[in-house]
Write an enzyme that holds these catalytic residues in place. Structure first.
Site, PDB file in Angstrom:
ATOM      1  N   ARG A  29       0.833  -1.216   0.000  1.00 17.51           N
ATOM      2  CA  ARG A  29       0.000   0.000   0.000  1.00 17.51           C
ATOM      3  C   ARG A  29       0.863   1.261   0.000  1.00 17.51           C
ATOM      4  NH1 ARG A  29      -3.069  -4.027   1.817  1.00 17.51           N
ATOM      5  NH2 ARG A  29      -5.366  -3.887   1.739  1.00 17.51           N
ATOM      6  N   GLY A  97      -1.865 -11.083  -5.039  1.00 18.37           N
ATOM      7  CA  GLY A  97      -3.264 -10.698  -5.200  1.00 18.37           C
ATOM      8  C   GLY A  97      -3.500  -9.273  -4.751  1.00 18.37           C
ATOM      9  N   ARG A 125      -6.929 -17.386  -9.350  1.00 21.47           N
ATOM     10  CA  ARG A 125      -7.766 -16.653  -8.390  1.00 21.47           C
ATOM     11  C   ARG A 125      -8.784 -15.771  -9.107  1.00 21.47           C
ATOM     12  NH1 ARG A 125      -3.609 -14.423  -3.912  1.00 21.47           N
ATOM     13  NH2 ARG A 125      -5.565 -13.882  -2.865  1.00 21.47           N
ATOM     14  N   GLN A 172      -8.822  -6.369  -0.105  1.00 20.04           N
ATOM     15  CA  GLN A 172      -8.284  -6.067  -1.426  1.00 20.04           C
ATOM     16  C   GLN A 172      -9.333  -5.408  -2.318  1.00 20.04           C
ATOM     17  OE1 GLN A 172      -6.725  -9.755  -2.941  1.00 20.04           O
ATOM     18  NE2 GLN A 172      -5.028  -9.807  -1.481  1.00 20.04           N
ATOM     19  N   ASP A 322      -5.345 -14.869   7.118  1.00 28.08           N
ATOM     20  CA  ASP A 322      -4.056 -15.351   6.618  1.00 28.08           C
ATOM     21  C   ASP A 322      -3.328 -16.239   7.615  1.00 28.08           C
ATOM     22  OD1 ASP A 322      -4.184 -14.229   4.094  1.00 28.08           O
ATOM     23  OD2 ASP A 322      -3.253 -12.350   4.708  1.00 28.08           O
ATOM     24  N   LYS A 349      -7.289 -18.111  -1.706  1.00 26.85           N
ATOM     25  CA  LYS A 349      -5.944 -17.572  -1.499  1.00 26.85           C
ATOM     26  C   LYS A 349      -4.975 -18.165  -2.524  1.00 26.85           C
ATOM     27  CE  LYS A 349      -6.797 -14.843   1.993  1.00 26.85           C
ATOM     28  NZ  LYS A 349      -6.456 -13.398   1.979  1.00 26.85           N
ATOM     29  N   ARG A 353      -6.231 -23.279   0.513  1.00 28.81           N
ATOM     30  CA  ARG A 353      -5.614 -23.508   1.823  1.00 28.81           C
ATOM     31  C   ARG A 353      -6.472 -24.340   2.769  1.00 28.81           C
ATOM     32  NH1 ARG A 353      -3.076 -17.472   2.816  1.00 28.81           N
ATOM     33  NH2 ARG A 353      -1.286 -17.734   1.415  1.00 28.81           N
ATOM     34  N   ARG A 399       2.681 -19.846   2.693  1.00 30.66           N
ATOM     35  CA  ARG A 399       2.179 -20.149   4.032  1.00 30.66           C
ATOM     36  C   ARG A 399       2.065 -21.663   4.263  1.00 30.66           C
ATOM     37  NH1 ARG A 399       1.530 -15.095   5.750  1.00 30.66           N
ATOM     38  NH2 ARG A 399       0.540 -13.593   4.350  1.00 30.66           N
TER      39      ARG A 399
END
Length: 444
Positions: A29, A97, A125, A172, A322, A349, A353, A399
């Site tokens: 950002r 993303g 995605r 997002q 997350d 994601k 996940r 992750r």
């Protein structure tokens, strides 16, 4: 050839202090908003990961001057919509993303088509969730396959204001429409399901006209385009998502203690701490302060010996979205059956996940009951893994790799975990940070 690591023994007890890399959400950002200022903005402790470097390369492609040295960055903005649009531009969002979705909001005035690409994971995605609301501005989007990258965007000289109901809890999507508001004349109105609010805090700090009314489940946001945005300096705090792996490493290790310094503990991001504390973890906030609207704190974590299952309140989902993979690992060692509901967003994601997390728990010997939007985890407090486990084919989800590494270092077994280079996406120094915590070199 996939790079892999092998872990054959658990980590020794430790008592240490660390800092984690800069917050990924804030780093991206900062890059995008700094590009819209008039003059030089600087950032210290900027996360130098694949996602953030993709953001830097994106604004450079759009004509913004950038200087980078280690984790210090200078961006020389040309003002709002100060991009240098050329024909046949292509932006590669790589695995990000956040970048892919947010930058589209800044491009709704592009007079030429701009192509947006992503890697194999990002290309799976859903991008219609952001292009549908942006389409209300009059910008046009062209897909080869509906809702999936690659796509092209063609903006217009005078985009319309957007009134938007964001009902997925996606920061997002919300942030993309907020950035689009910088290019419209009039009042943009957003009704948004609760999600992380870094964009709102940055808008406030930068004196971008914004009003927020908070209700139990939704926020109402009104914002207008400012005349200009002044350049700003920012010291990026530590990433709580990265910190979460070391929290759980400590919780599941015996006779251990860890202090993580200068972590971003924004209330919209600390669901992981609330959930872990309800499960019996000891996590203490120290030296709390506020910086540019963001709450920062040191975190002290200690080993936990009586973990209990949780029926996780859905109101905590968006603030832990997350971190659920690493929370699942704690549930595997907790007494009782943990239940996590309304978390289908996990499958949107970098990888599915929810499905992969359940599969890894099963490989560890943990029973799960999986639906399209929930999981029950049957904990085993005395769990000790003694078999070989191979983790691969997970779309290089960083992750998944880090969750598996923490499992191997705390629960035993002989693990081979592929795609170790996946950590470059969000936390390139993950392994080095582990090595600073305790004696793990001989574990590999």
């Amino acid at each position: 050839m996939s790079k892999s690591i092998s872990i054959k023994q658990t980590i020794n007890p430790f008592n240490n202090t660390i800092k984690v890399a800069g917050d990924k959400s804030l780093s991206i950002r900062w890059v995008l908003l700094a590009s819209q200022t008039t003059g030089k903005s600087t950032a210290n402790n900027l996360l130098m990961s694949g996602d953030v470097l993709a953001a830097i390369n994106a604004i450079k492609t759009l004509g913004i001057k950038v200087k980078v040295e280690n984790n210090y960055c200078e961006i020389f903005g040309n003002g709002i919509n100060g991009f240098r649009y050329k024909k046949n531009l292509t932006i590669d969002a790589k695995n990000s993303g956040t970048l892919g979705r947010l930058i589209l909001g800044l491009l709704i005035k592009s007079p030429h088509k701009i192509k947006l690409l992503g890697d194999k994971s990002l290309s799976k995605r859903d991008f219609s969730r952001v292009t549908d609301p942006l389409n209300k501005s009059g910008a046009k989007f062209f897909y080869k396959k509906k809702g999936k990258l690659p796509l092209s965007i063609l903006g217009l000289k005078n985009p319309k204001i957007i009134n938007y109901f964001e009902n997925k809890g996606s920061a997002q999507c919300k942030s993309s429409v907020m950035l689009a508001a910088l290019n419209t004349v009039g009042k943009t109105m957003i009704k948004a399901k609760k999600s992380r609010n870094h964009s709102e805090l940055l808008f406030k700090y930068l004196n971008i006209p914004i009003k927020i009314k908070k209700y139990e489940n939704y926020d109402f946001i009104e914002l207008k385009r400012p005349k200009k945005i002044k350049p700003f300096n920012y010291k990026i705090p530590g990433d709580i998502s990265s910190s979460a792996f070391f929290m759980v490493l400590t919780i599941l290790s015996k006779n251990s203690k860890l202090l993580i310094k200068d972590v971003n503990v924004n209330p919209s991001r600390i669901g992981v701490i609330k959930i872990l504390k309800r499960m019996g973890a000891e996590i203490i906030f120290k030296k709390q302060k506020v910086y540019r609207g963001e709450k920062i704190s040191d975190l002290l974590i200690k080993s936990a010996y009586n973990l209990k299952a949780i029926n996780c309140p859905t109101k905590l989902n968006s603030s832990a979205i997350d971190e659920f993979l690493i929370i699942f690992l704690v549930a595997a060692k907790a007494k009782g059956i943990s239940h996590f509901k309304d978390i289908s967003e996990l499958n949107q994601k970098e990888s599915p996940r929810l499905n992969l997390g359940s599969k890894i728990l099963n490989m560890m010997g943990i029973k799960t009951i999986l639906t399209k939007d929930s999981i029950k985890i049957y904990g085993q407090p005395k769990l000790k893994i003694k078999k070989k486990i191979i983790i691969k084919n997970f779309l290089k989800d960083h992750r998944i790799f880090m969750m598996s590494t923490i499992a191997a270092l705390t629960l035993g077994g002989q693990w081979t975990i592929h795609d170790s280079d996946s950590i470059k996406t969000s936390f390139p120094s993950f392994i080095k940070t582990l090595e600073r915590i305790g004696k793990i070199r001989k574990c590999f």
